[in-house]
Design a protein around this motif. Structure first.
Motif, short mmCIF file in Angstrom:
data_model
loop_
_atom_site.label_atom_id
_atom_site.label_comp_id
_atom_site.label_asym_id
_atom_site.label_seq_id
_atom_site.Cartn_x
_atom_site.Cartn_y
_atom_site.Cartn_z
N SER A 142 0.82 -1.22 0.00
CA SER A 142 0.00 0.00 0.00
C SER A 142 0.84 1.26 0.00
O SER A 142 0.39 2.32 -0.43
CB SER A 142 -0.91 0.00 1.23
OG SER A 142 -0.16 -0.01 2.43
N LEU A 157 -6.89 5.50 -2.38
CA LEU A 157 -7.94 4.60 -2.86
C LEU A 157 -8.36 3.67 -1.75
O LEU A 157 -7.57 3.32 -0.86
CB LEU A 157 -7.44 3.77 -4.06
CG LEU A 157 -7.20 4.49 -5.38
CD1 LEU A 157 -5.86 5.19 -5.39
CD2 LEU A 157 -7.27 3.50 -6.54
N VAL A 158 -9.62 3.24 -1.77
CA VAL A 158 -10.13 2.28 -0.80
C VAL A 158 -10.69 1.09 -1.56
O VAL A 158 -11.31 1.23 -2.62
CB VAL A 158 -11.22 2.90 0.10
CG1 VAL A 158 -12.44 3.34 -0.70
CG2 VAL A 158 -11.63 1.94 1.20
N TYR A 159 -10.43 -0.08 -1.02
CA TYR A 159 -10.93 -1.33 -1.59
C TYR A 159 -11.86 -1.98 -0.57
O TYR A 159 -11.49 -2.18 0.59
CB TYR A 159 -9.79 -2.29 -1.93
CG TYR A 159 -10.27 -3.69 -2.25
CD1 TYR A 159 -10.89 -3.97 -3.45
CD2 TYR A 159 -10.10 -4.72 -1.33
CE1 TYR A 159 -11.33 -5.26 -3.74
CE2 TYR A 159 -10.54 -6.00 -1.61
CZ TYR A 159 -11.16 -6.27 -2.82
OH TYR A 159 -11.60 -7.53 -3.10
N LYS A 161 -13.99 -5.35 0.09
CA LYS A 161 -14.15 -6.73 -0.37
C LYS A 161 -15.61 -7.16 -0.25
O LYS A 161 -16.43 -6.52 0.41
CB LYS A 161 -13.26 -7.66 0.44
CG LYS A 161 -13.56 -7.68 1.92
CD LYS A 161 -12.59 -8.59 2.63
CE LYS A 161 -12.86 -8.62 4.15
NZ LYS A 161 -11.91 -9.52 4.86
N ALA A 169 -17.54 -6.66 -4.61
CA ALA A 169 -16.30 -5.96 -4.29
C ALA A 169 -16.14 -4.72 -5.16
O ALA A 169 -16.55 -4.70 -6.33
CB ALA A 169 -15.10 -6.90 -4.48
N SER A 170 -15.54 -3.68 -4.60
CA SER A 170 -15.42 -2.42 -5.34
C SER A 170 -14.21 -1.64 -4.82
O SER A 170 -13.71 -1.90 -3.74
CB SER A 170 -16.69 -1.57 -5.18
OG SER A 170 -16.94 -1.32 -3.80
N ALA A 171 -13.75 -0.68 -5.64
CA ALA A 171 -12.63 0.19 -5.29
C ALA A 171 -12.86 1.54 -5.93
O ALA A 171 -13.44 1.65 -7.01
CB ALA A 171 -11.30 -0.40 -5.76
N GLN A 172 -12.37 2.58 -5.26
CA GLN A 172 -12.54 3.93 -5.79
C GLN A 172 -11.59 4.88 -5.09
O GLN A 172 -11.01 4.55 -4.05
CB GLN A 172 -13.97 4.41 -5.61
CG GLN A 172 -14.37 4.56 -4.15
CD GLN A 172 -15.76 5.13 -4.00
OE1 GLN A 172 -16.04 6.21 -4.49
NE2 GLN A 172 -16.62 4.38 -3.33
N GLY A 236 -12.37 -0.20 4.74
CA GLY A 236 -11.72 -1.13 3.82
C GLY A 236 -10.21 -0.94 3.81
O GLY A 236 -9.64 -0.29 4.69
N ASN A 237 -9.57 -1.52 2.82
CA ASN A 237 -8.12 -1.45 2.67
C ASN A 237 -7.73 -0.24 1.82
O ASN A 237 -8.27 -0.04 0.73
CB ASN A 237 -7.58 -2.73 2.03
CG ASN A 237 -7.87 -3.94 2.88
OD1 ASN A 237 -7.86 -3.87 4.11
ND2 ASN A 237 -8.13 -5.07 2.24
N ARG A 239 -4.90 2.17 -0.27
CA ARG A 239 -3.69 2.09 -1.07
C ARG A 239 -3.38 3.47 -1.62
O ARG A 239 -4.29 4.22 -1.97
CB ARG A 239 -3.84 1.08 -2.21
CG ARG A 239 -2.56 0.85 -3.00
CD ARG A 239 -2.64 -0.38 -3.86
NE ARG A 239 -2.82 -1.59 -3.08
CZ ARG A 239 -2.80 -2.82 -3.58
NH1 ARG A 239 -2.63 -2.99 -4.88
NH2 ARG A 239 -2.97 -3.87 -2.81
#
Length: 309
Positions: A142, A157-159, A161, A169-172, A236-237, A239
């Motif tokens: 990250s 960015l956030v992921y 799950k 699942a999504s990321a933005q 979320g995770n 990066r």
């Protein structure tokens, strides 16, 4: 017999005297050794140059030893060094500094200025009004494999799950163009363009600090987006996506109040709520159908009929 020996000895002595005289004449005709060339007087010229440089040097008050915060400075803590170039804002006499109280620890050799006696830690002197310093946990993935440096700009960015509450699942991008204030133990520049913390003198210690893989970074976040970033870190995770140094306008991305409102509105428009990141439509509420009312039966003798309410 004795007279003959005497004559022989006299002849030998005469021959030796002739040889010695001849040798003396030969040695007397050799040229005398040349006198050594006089050494030019360099020392007076060097002294003159040093004297001229000393006249150009400016007095600068520096710390003679390490000092701790919140303790007034004494004359024993201070010394005056003469430098060819005096740092801007530095003090020239000990009397200007003695008795004043620094707000942070300062190492020996530090030249003093007004900011040395102003309140505020390194991070507080690195952010602009309307910004907040927020710490994020990072690892080798990250944190861009440890290749980020203070002063870089990153998108966060956030992921999310796939879970029960999040069927897809999504990321933005949560917050774009955030400035890195510190990476691990490396601090960036303060608002005045100077290092927020004293530079490590030992090159080995400085290189070791740079090589250590950072576990945290501190970013400058606009006040209106600090709660959003905190929510994303818990949801979320995260990066970090490093932005190009060629984007010269990054330093003013959030600086202009008018541009900030527009940029913030665009960021809000592009960001889905965390409960709706999967873009799943909520289930329509089930509407209950009322049971039909039963008609009333009326009996008249042998005849019966029904009458609704």
């Amino acid at each position: 017999m004795s007279s003959r020996i005497t004559l022989i000895l006299a002849g030998l002595f005469l021959l030796g005297a002739v040889i010695a005289g001849y040798w003396g004449l030969v040695l007397g005709k050799q040229p005398a050794p040349e006198a050594p060339a006089p050494v030019p007087a360099i020392q007076p010229v060097t002294q003159a140059v040093n004297t001229a440089q000393d006249e150009l040097r400016k007095p600068v008050v520096v710390l003679r030893r390490d000092v701790v915060a919140n303790l007034p400075l004494t004359t024993d803590d201070l010394a005056v060094e003469r430098l060819l170039v005096a740092p801007a804002g530095s003090f020239q006499t000990i009397e200007e500094v003695a008795g004043r109280t620094p707000w942070r620890d300062l190492p020996a050799g530090t030249w003093l200025e007004e900011t040395s006696f102003e309140a505020g830690g390194p991070l507080a002197r690195m952010i602009q009004p309307g910004e907040r310093a927020l710490t994020l946990a990072v690892d080798e993935v990250s944190g861009a494999s440890g290749q980020i440096r203070p002063g870089d700009y990153v998108d966060v960015l956030v992921y999310l799950k796939e879970e029960t509450d999040n069927p897809l699942a999504s990321a933005q991008v949560v917050v774009p163009a955030l400035r890195l204030l510190s990476v691990g133990q490396q601090m960036g520049l303060a608002n005045d363009g100077k290092p927020a913390e004293p530079v490590e003198v030992d090159p080995k210690a400085r290189e070791e600090k740079r090589r250590t893989l950072p576990r945290t970074v501190v970013v400058a976040v606009p006040e209106a987006l600090s709660s959003r970033l905190m929510l994303a870190a818990q949801a979320g995770n995260l990066r970090l996506a490093v932005r190009s140094a060629e984007e010269k306008l990054l330093a003013r991305y959030w600086a202009d109040p008018k541009a900030t409102n527009t940029t913030l509105a665009n960021a809000n428009r592009e960001l889905y709520r965390f409960s709706q990141l999967a873009m799943a439509q909520p289930a329509a509420p089930v509407q209950s159908t009322p049971a039909p009312r039963r008609a009333m039966e009326i009996i008249r003798g042998t005849q019966s009929s029904e009458q609704s309410h």
